[in-house]
Design a protein around this motif. Structure first.
Motif, PDB file in Angstrom:
ATOM      1  N   GLY A   8      -3.275 -16.436  -3.458  1.00 41.74           N
ATOM      2  CA  GLY A   8      -3.367 -16.648  -2.017  1.00 41.74           C
ATOM      3  C   GLY A   8      -4.241 -15.539  -1.470  1.00 41.74           C
ATOM      4  O   GLY A   8      -5.350 -15.298  -1.955  1.00 41.74           O
ATOM      5  N   GLY A   9      -3.772 -14.867  -0.430  1.00 41.78           N
ATOM      6  CA  GLY A   9      -4.408 -13.618  -0.036  1.00 41.78           C
ATOM      7  C   GLY A   9      -5.363 -13.619   1.123  1.00 41.78           C
ATOM      8  O   GLY A   9      -5.935 -12.567   1.434  1.00 41.78           O
ATOM      9  N   ARG A  15      -2.823 -12.033   3.390  1.00 43.95           N
ATOM     10  CA  ARG A  15      -3.875 -11.206   3.998  1.00 43.95           C
ATOM     11  C   ARG A  15      -3.356  -9.799   4.288  1.00 43.95           C
ATOM     12  O   ARG A  15      -4.018  -8.791   3.972  1.00 43.95           O
ATOM     13  N   HIS A  16      -2.176  -9.719   4.868  1.00 37.22           N
ATOM     14  CA  HIS A  16      -1.596  -8.406   5.159  1.00 37.22           C
ATOM     15  C   HIS A  16      -1.200  -7.687   3.877  1.00 37.22           C
ATOM     16  O   HIS A  16      -1.298  -6.454   3.793  1.00 37.22           O
ATOM     17  N   LEU A  17      -0.751  -8.432   2.887  1.00 41.22           N
ATOM     18  CA  LEU A  17      -0.403  -7.827   1.603  1.00 41.22           C
ATOM     19  C   LEU A  17      -1.622  -7.187   0.957  1.00 41.22           C
ATOM     20  O   LEU A  17      -1.543  -6.055   0.451  1.00 41.22           O
ATOM     21  N   VAL A  18      -2.747  -7.884   0.963  1.00 41.70           N
ATOM     22  CA  VAL A  18      -3.968  -7.329   0.375  1.00 41.70           C
ATOM     23  C   VAL A  18      -4.329  -6.027   1.075  1.00 41.70           C
ATOM     24  O   VAL A  18      -4.661  -5.021   0.418  1.00 41.70           O
ATOM     25  N   SER A  19      -4.271  -6.026   2.392  1.00 41.50           N
ATOM     26  CA  SER A  19      -4.592  -4.796   3.138  1.00 41.50           C
ATOM     27  C   SER A  19      -3.654  -3.659   2.757  1.00 41.50           C
ATOM     28  O   SER A  19      -4.076  -2.508   2.577  1.00 41.50           O
ATOM     29  N   ASP A  20      -2.374  -3.969   2.641  1.00 37.23           N
ATOM     30  CA  ASP A  20      -1.391  -2.953   2.284  1.00 37.23           C
ATOM     31  C   ASP A  20      -1.655  -2.401   0.874  1.00 37.23           C
ATOM     32  O   ASP A  20      -1.597  -1.185   0.643  1.00 37.23           O
ATOM     33  N   LEU A  21      -1.953  -3.290  -0.048  1.00 35.05           N
ATOM     34  CA  LEU A  21      -2.218  -2.861  -1.424  1.00 35.05           C
ATOM     35  C   LEU A  21      -3.456  -1.968  -1.501  1.00 35.05           C
ATOM     36  O   LEU A  21      -3.460  -0.931  -2.181  1.00 35.05           O
TER      37      LEU A  21
END
Length: 329
Positions: A8-9, A15-21
């Motif tokens: 996903g992402g 989208r927020h997960l990618v930024s956090d990672l």
């Protein structure tokens, strides 16, 4: 862990997960079909592998190419997809399945991991795409995760309740923000004290990463704001964030029915409270963003976006009828 694969992402939670990672030093690869705009297209820290997550061969190719330490499965909607993913990514240090608070099948306050009963899932529901089967399918995905963990796979589950915040394409909160910003009087069904627990999206992203880093295989973790708001409190928090005043008008079942409405016509209304216990996640060191801050960011994003929650609108004319009825009482 250094490398993360996000299935996903690009839309909302992912989208927020990618930024956090990225902010926490991970090398991130997103895997999706490329059907939506990629907000990380110009970010050299995020690679994109195109493929369909329902294609097991494409998942295997992505796994071989990336060799991820952590896998975050944001778009597994059918149990067979979780079966395939837990097999393909069995060597990862963490496989985190995004489940849902809708997986709970018993009405309890609060709903607790490992205690509150999950939804059963019939053979027909396993492959169904309807909203009615969403909770059962997510619950069955959880059971797949637990089974995989029993066989040595470092698989875990995260169960967010209703997620809100910037880039929310569901536009559920946008409906209430739009009402508050455009009308002095806002109709709220019932007495305003109903609770449908929600989770701020940035906190969900943090929870996913933290579960991958610190969680226990075979365990599910609830995610929801540490302060759960009633519907009336939600409207007032929006008004505070928007810098405006609003009158909340309570409408009972009789007044709503006279205008052809019911409480279920209003998004976020739920007759029986839906509240998740988040103490298991908090024990890992997680906490949620203060509601006022989360709402302020949500209102700011609403103003910058082309979203009004129109698909959730019960009809302002009908609401005006309700207001007229109440004014005569």
């Amino acid at each position: 862990m250094d490398t993360a694969l996000v299935v996903g992402g690009t839309r909302f939670i992912g989208r927020h997960l990618v930024s956090d990672l990225v902010e926490n030093g991970y090398d991130v690869v997103i895997f999706n079909r490329g059907n939506h705009d990629n907000p990380f297209e110009d970010d050299a820290r995020v690679r994109h592998v195109e493929g369909d997550r329902t294609d097991d061969g494409a998942l295997r190719s992505a796994n071989a190419a990336v060799e991820p330490d952590a896998v975050f499965d944001c778009v597994a909607y059918k149990p067979r997809e979780v079966v395939a993913a837990t097999e393909i990514f069995s060597n990862a240090d963490a496989y985190v399945y995004v489940s849902s608070g809708a997986a709970y099948g018993a009405e309890e306050i609060p709903k607790r991991e490992g205690i509150t009963e999950l939804c059963p899932c019939s053979d027909d529901q396993l492959t169904d795409d309807s909203a009615e089967s969403y909770g059962p399918r997510k619950a069955e995905g959880d059971r797949v995760v637990f089974d995989a963990a029993s066989r040595g796979v470092d698989a875990m589950s995260v169960r967010p309740t209703i997620v809100y915040g910037p880039h929310d394409y569901t536009e559920r909160l946008d409906y209430w923000i739009d009402r508050v910003e455009n009308y002095d009087r806002v109709v709220v069904p019932g007495d305003g004290t109903n609770v449908w627990h929600r989770a701020y999206v940035e906190d969900v992203a943090t929870a996913l990463r933290l579960v991958a880093e610190e969680g226990e295989a075979g365990t599910a973790y609830n995610v929801g704001d540490r302060r759960a708001l009633t519907l009336e409190e939600t409207v007032h928090e929006i008004a505070d964030a928007a810098g405006t005043d609003v009158e909340v008008v309570h409408a009972g079942e009789r007044e709503l029915a006279a205008a052809g409405l019911s409480g279920d016509d209003f998004v976020f209304y739920r007759d029986y409270p839906h509240l998740l216990d988040t103490s298991e996640l908090a024990a890992l060191g997680w906490d949620s963003t203060p509601v006022g801050e989360a709402m302020a960011r949500s209102v700011e994003d609403h103003r910058d976006a082309d979203r009004d929650g129109a698909e959730h609108d019960p009809g302002r004319d009908a609401e005006e009828s309700v207001l007229s009825i109440l004014d005569t009482l």
